[in-house]
Write a protein that holds these residues in place. Sequence first.
Motif, mmCIF file in Angstrom:
data_model
loop_
_atom_site.group_PDB
_atom_site.id
_atom_site.type_symbol
_atom_site.label_atom_id
_atom_site.label_comp_id
_atom_site.label_asym_id
_atom_site.label_seq_id
_atom_site.Cartn_x
_atom_site.Cartn_y
_atom_site.Cartn_z
ATOM 1 N N MET A 39 32.961 16.159 -2.735
ATOM 2 C CA MET A 39 32.073 15.052 -2.692
ATOM 3 C C MET A 39 31.505 14.615 -1.354
ATOM 4 O O MET A 39 30.399 14.469 -1.002
ATOM 5 N N HIS A 40 32.597 14.727 -0.539
ATOM 6 C CA HIS A 40 32.195 14.306 0.929
ATOM 7 C C HIS A 40 31.255 15.484 1.618
ATOM 8 O O HIS A 40 30.265 15.170 1.912
ATOM 9 N N LEU A 41 31.737 16.824 1.199
ATOM 10 C CA LEU A 41 30.772 17.878 1.710
ATOM 11 C C LEU A 41 29.141 17.763 1.075
ATOM 12 O O LEU A 41 28.376 17.956 1.731
ATOM 13 N N LEU A 42 29.273 17.620 -0.169
ATOM 14 C CA LEU A 42 27.975 17.434 -0.997
ATOM 15 C C LEU A 42 26.907 16.161 -0.282
ATOM 16 O O LEU A 42 25.866 16.225 -0.107
ATOM 17 N N THR A 43 27.822 15.066 -0.033
ATOM 18 C CA THR A 43 27.232 13.933 0.464
ATOM 19 C C THR A 43 26.542 14.239 1.827
ATOM 20 O O THR A 43 25.546 13.819 2.249
ATOM 21 N N GLU A 44 27.487 14.922 2.706
ATOM 22 C CA GLU A 44 26.807 15.254 4.117
ATOM 23 C C GLU A 44 25.760 16.050 4.136
ATOM 24 O O GLU A 44 24.983 15.991 4.770
ATOM 25 N N ILE A 45 25.834 17.043 3.297
ATOM 26 C CA ILE A 45 24.610 18.078 3.133
ATOM 27 C C ILE A 45 23.447 17.200 2.794
ATOM 28 O O ILE A 45 22.229 17.636 3.140
ATOM 29 N N TYR A 46 23.709 16.467 1.564
ATOM 30 C CA TYR A 46 22.436 15.889 1.253
ATOM 31 C C TYR A 46 21.646 14.911 2.516
ATOM 32 O O TYR A 46 20.528 14.966 2.559
ATOM 33 N N ASP B 41 1.671 23.027 7.942
ATOM 34 C CA ASP B 41 2.782 23.987 8.278
ATOM 35 C C ASP B 41 4.054 23.731 7.904
ATOM 36 O O ASP B 41 4.553 22.791 8.531
ATOM 37 N N VAL B 42 4.831 23.947 6.803
ATOM 38 C CA VAL B 42 6.143 23.925 6.488
ATOM 39 C C VAL B 42 6.881 25.021 6.514
ATOM 40 O O VAL B 42 6.649 25.928 6.216
ATOM 41 N N PRO B 43 7.981 24.724 7.435
ATOM 42 C CA PRO B 43 8.877 25.986 7.978
ATOM 43 C C PRO B 43 9.798 26.423 6.799
ATOM 44 O O PRO B 43 11.042 26.268 6.936
ATOM 45 N N VAL B 44 9.406 26.723 5.710
ATOM 46 C CA VAL B 44 10.156 26.787 4.220
ATOM 47 C C VAL B 44 11.364 28.119 4.851
ATOM 48 O O VAL B 44 12.388 27.830 4.273
ATOM 49 N N ALA B 45 10.796 29.122 5.237
ATOM 50 C CA ALA B 45 11.800 30.247 5.558
ATOM 51 C C ALA B 45 12.886 29.613 6.231
ATOM 52 O O ALA B 45 13.887 30.127 6.183
ATOM 53 N N ALA B 46 12.455 29.036 7.370
ATOM 54 C CA ALA B 46 13.313 28.571 8.369
ATOM 55 C C ALA B 46 14.459 27.584 7.926
ATOM 56 O O ALA B 46 15.808 27.723 8.166
ATOM 57 N N LEU B 47 13.945 26.773 6.842
ATOM 58 C CA LEU B 47 14.745 25.830 6.167
ATOM 59 C C LEU B 47 15.643 26.249 5.290
ATOM 60 O O LEU B 47 16.564 25.935 5.359
ATOM 61 N N LEU B 48 15.552 27.563 4.822
ATOM 62 C CA LEU B 48 16.404 28.258 3.612
ATOM 63 C C LEU B 48 16.978 29.163 4.373
ATOM 64 O O LEU B 48 17.749 29.980 3.668
ATOM 65 N N SER B 49 17.005 29.580 5.686
ATOM 66 C CA SER B 49 17.594 30.852 6.285
ATOM 67 C C SER B 49 19.153 30.401 6.244
ATOM 68 O O SER B 49 19.582 29.418 6.439
ATOM 69 N N ASP B 50 19.845 31.678 6.187
ATOM 70 C CA ASP B 50 21.276 31.330 6.156
ATOM 71 C C ASP B 50 21.670 31.142 7.503
ATOM 72 O O ASP B 50 22.517 30.256 7.875
ATOM 73 N N ASP B 51 21.090 31.504 8.589
ATOM 74 C CA ASP B 51 21.410 30.789 10.006
ATOM 75 C C ASP B 51 21.396 29.364 10.298
ATOM 76 O O ASP B 51 21.953 28.764 10.604
ATOM 77 N N TYR B 52 19.979 28.921 9.634
ATOM 78 C CA TYR B 52 19.868 27.313 9.706
ATOM 79 C C TYR B 52 20.792 26.638 8.904
ATOM 80 O O TYR B 52 21.458 25.525 9.302
ATOM 81 N N ALA B 53 21.333 27.253 7.759
ATOM 82 C CA ALA B 53 22.433 26.495 6.852
ATOM 83 C C ALA B 53 23.322 26.395 7.731
ATOM 84 O O ALA B 53 24.126 25.291 7.771
ATOM 85 N N ARG B 54 24.103 27.491 8.235
ATOM 86 C CA ARG B 54 25.291 27.499 8.858
ATOM 87 C C ARG B 54 25.314 26.427 10.056
ATOM 88 O O ARG B 54 26.042 25.824 10.487
ATOM 89 N N GLN B 55 24.098 26.600 10.642
ATOM 90 C CA GLN B 55 23.872 25.588 12.001
ATOM 91 C C GLN B 55 24.054 24.280 11.623
ATOM 92 O O GLN B 55 24.773 23.411 12.277
ATOM 93 N N ARG B 56 23.357 23.877 10.560
ATOM 94 C CA ARG B 56 23.327 22.432 9.953
ATOM 95 C C ARG B 56 24.790 22.023 9.581
ATOM 96 O O ARG B 56 25.344 20.931 9.549
ATOM 97 N N LEU B 57 25.267 23.096 8.949
ATOM 98 C CA LEU B 57 26.788 22.621 8.450
ATOM 99 C C LEU B 57 27.846 22.381 9.380
ATOM 100 O O LEU B 57 28.687 21.522 9.464
ATOM 101 N N ARG B 58 27.508 23.033 10.661
ATOM 102 C CA ARG B 58 28.257 22.602 11.989
ATOM 103 C C ARG B 58 28.329 21.204 12.296
ATOM 104 O O ARG B 58 29.065 20.625 13.043
ATOM 105 N N ILE C 259 28.635 18.726 10.312
ATOM 106 C CA ILE C 259 29.414 18.040 9.439
ATOM 107 C C ILE C 259 30.768 17.896 9.936
ATOM 108 O O ILE C 259 31.599 19.021 10.191
ATOM 109 N N ASP C 260 31.440 16.672 9.723
ATOM 110 C CA ASP C 260 32.768 16.663 10.177
ATOM 111 C C ASP C 260 33.807 16.246 8.874
ATOM 112 O O ASP C 260 33.269 15.539 8.187
ATOM 113 N N ARG C 261 34.496 17.516 8.554
ATOM 114 C CA ARG C 261 35.361 17.502 7.615
ATOM 115 C C ARG C 261 36.011 16.229 7.129
ATOM 116 O O ARG C 261 36.400 15.970 6.062
#
Length: 176
Positions: free
Chosen positions: A76-83, A101-118, A120-122
């Motif tokens: 629940m914590h992880l999901l909330t922080e992702i939201y 111009d909407v950067p859809v490909a960049a927003l959905l990229s694996d690299d960007y997901a991993r960068q944003r996840l960093r 999050i404080d567990r």
Amino acid sequence: IARKICPHHERQGGLLRLADLAAFGVRLEEPLAVRFAECDVYCCGAWSQGVSMAQTLAMLEASAARALRPDSPDYMHLLTEIYKLVFADREPYVADPQFFDVPVAALLSDDYARQRLRAIDRFRASPGMPAPGRPGCNKVDGSERGRSRNEDVAPRARQTQVALSFHDAPGGPPAP
């Protein structure tokens, strides 16, 4: 249907008119696709909130969410922080691509997901809304935020991100 909808909006002080609906046309376009839990999930494009749903799923897929029980406090914590991170990105980057111009490909990229996840404080919830990321850039911790795209387009973007809702009707269901 339009002959019932428009008079109601007019009586409520709304701006929607019959000519608006008569001039409206639906665009046929490819859906966004994201891989999640070994399934292909298809979402509407950036003109809707579909890109935010796709980004949420992409971040969940890139995270350790599979190792967590869906009813656990850690999940629940992880999901909330992702939201929080996804909605922080929605403000400056998600709008109708016919106008922006909407950067859809960049927003959905694996690299960007991993960068944003960093970000999050567990062990601790982030206070309030985090800074938006910078899709397509290497640094996403918010420290080099500067002038955001939202500041450049906000007056026009708010006009393009309107969704028709009947939740405001007297006696109607409460708005979500």
